[in-house]
Design a protein around this motif. Structure first.
Motif, PDB file in Angstrom:
ATOM      1  N   ARG A  88       2.264   1.793  -3.489  1.00 47.80           N
ATOM      2  CA  ARG A  88       1.338   2.403  -4.449  1.00 47.80           C
ATOM      3  C   ARG A  88       1.353   3.922  -4.330  1.00 47.80           C
ATOM      4  NH1 ARG A  88      -2.084  -2.187  -3.063  1.00 47.80           N
ATOM      5  NH2 ARG A  88      -2.284  -3.554  -4.882  1.00 47.80           N
TER       6      ARG A  88
ATOM      7  N   PRO B  79       2.152   0.964  -9.431  1.00 48.31           N
ATOM      8  CA  PRO B  79       0.733   1.284  -9.221  1.00 48.31           C
ATOM      9  C   PRO B  79      -0.101   0.050  -8.889  1.00 48.31           C
ATOM     10  CG  PRO B  79       1.590   2.395 -11.175  1.00 48.31           C
ATOM     11  CD  PRO B  79       2.643   1.427 -10.740  1.00 48.31           C
TER      12      PRO B  79
ATOM     13  N   GLU C 180       0.834  -1.201   0.000  1.00 54.10           N
ATOM     14  CA  GLU C 180       0.000   0.000   0.000  1.00 54.10           C
ATOM     15  C   GLU C 180       0.872   1.257   0.000  1.00 54.10           C
ATOM     16  OE1 GLU C 180      -3.277  -0.078  -0.510  1.00 54.10           O
ATOM     17  OE2 GLU C 180      -2.852  -2.217  -0.751  1.00 54.10           O
TER      18      GLU C 180
END
Length: 255
Positions: free
Chosen positions: A18, A255, A15
């Motif tokens: 990203r 991403p 996370e």
């Protein structure tokens, strides 16, 4: 101490990765002739905030830093190899810019760097960036269970030095997880078959930097942070946070 991460902990780091990738995309989209490095830092702050993350850089004060770090990204231009400060400098046509960013989400960090040219690119700069990306890819490919840390550095130096570029090994990669910088050190150059055994659960930031002039020397700028090429030639710095798993290396800063 080297901490191996569980699958759940690696997912948590994903996370953060990203958000790092989002910062790189936003900064790259806004980096244009006439835009200041400080303005790009503000772009990054917005992405980090909207992503529910915190900056790993802001206020960071290692032993080599003259002051606590004032930004959320490092913006290294042309002959600045690493740790360039986000100053009022306004980008010029053809500048080679490296953007380093690290963030944390729920206590877990991720770190990554991209290099690109602003405006019209010189062929030699595009070659430098291409080889830097290939150097990083070779290091990642070598980071498999049962390999050794020296294999990672050896793979990178074979590509970077093989293309005639200089490399430095003082500022290399690092373990990452609950802290931005953890053990072990990840060398940009290494001896094949030597060093730490790589095991599933190890998460490392791999980050080669290449020097266009072919030398290895560097110096610290008067700002106490920017690491500059010794010969004044341009540099490209690239980085991913990578988890070593049973199935091979997994890049977390995408991403």
């Amino acid at each position: 101490m080297i901490e191996l991460k569980s699958a759940g902990e690696i997912s948590a780091m994903r996370e953060a990765g990203r958000v790092v990738a989002g910062v790189h995309a936003a900064v790259r989209a806004q980096a244009a002739v006439g835009v200041s490095l400080r303005e790009l830092d503000q772009v990054a702050r917005t992405v980090i905030h909207e992503g529910g993350a915190g900056s790993s850089f802001l206020g960071y004060h290692p032993s080599f830093g003259a002051t606590p770090y004032p930004g959320v990204i490092c913006t290294s231009v042309n002959g600045v190899m690493l740790h360039g400060l986000p100053t009022p400098y306004r980008l010029r046509d053809g500048d080679l810019l490296s953007v380093d960013c690290a963030v944390h989400v729920d206590g877990w960090h991720a770190d990554g760097t991209v290099s690109f040219v602003v405006g019209a690119a010189r062929a030699e700069d595009l070659d430098l960036i291409r080889v830097a990306d290939a150097t990083l890819a070779a290091g990642i490919a070598a980071a498999v269970p049962g390999a050794r840390m020296g294999d990672v550095g050896h793979a990178m130096s074979a590509v970077g030095r093989g293309a005639g570029y200089g490399m430095q090994n003082d500022f290399g990669g690092h373990g990452i997880g609950r802290e931005m910088h953890e053990s072990p050190f990840v060398p940009n150059e290494g001896r094949k078959g030597r060093g730490l055994w790589l095991r599933p659960g190890l998460v490392i930031a791999i980050e080669p930097s290449l020097i266009a002039g072919g030398g290895d020397d560097y110096h610290m700028a008067s700002d106490g942070w920017s690491v500059c090429t010794g010969d004044g030639s341009r540099s490209a710095h690239v980085e991913h946070t990578v988890a070593i798993t049973q199935d091979g290396p997994v890049i977390l800063t995408v991403p």
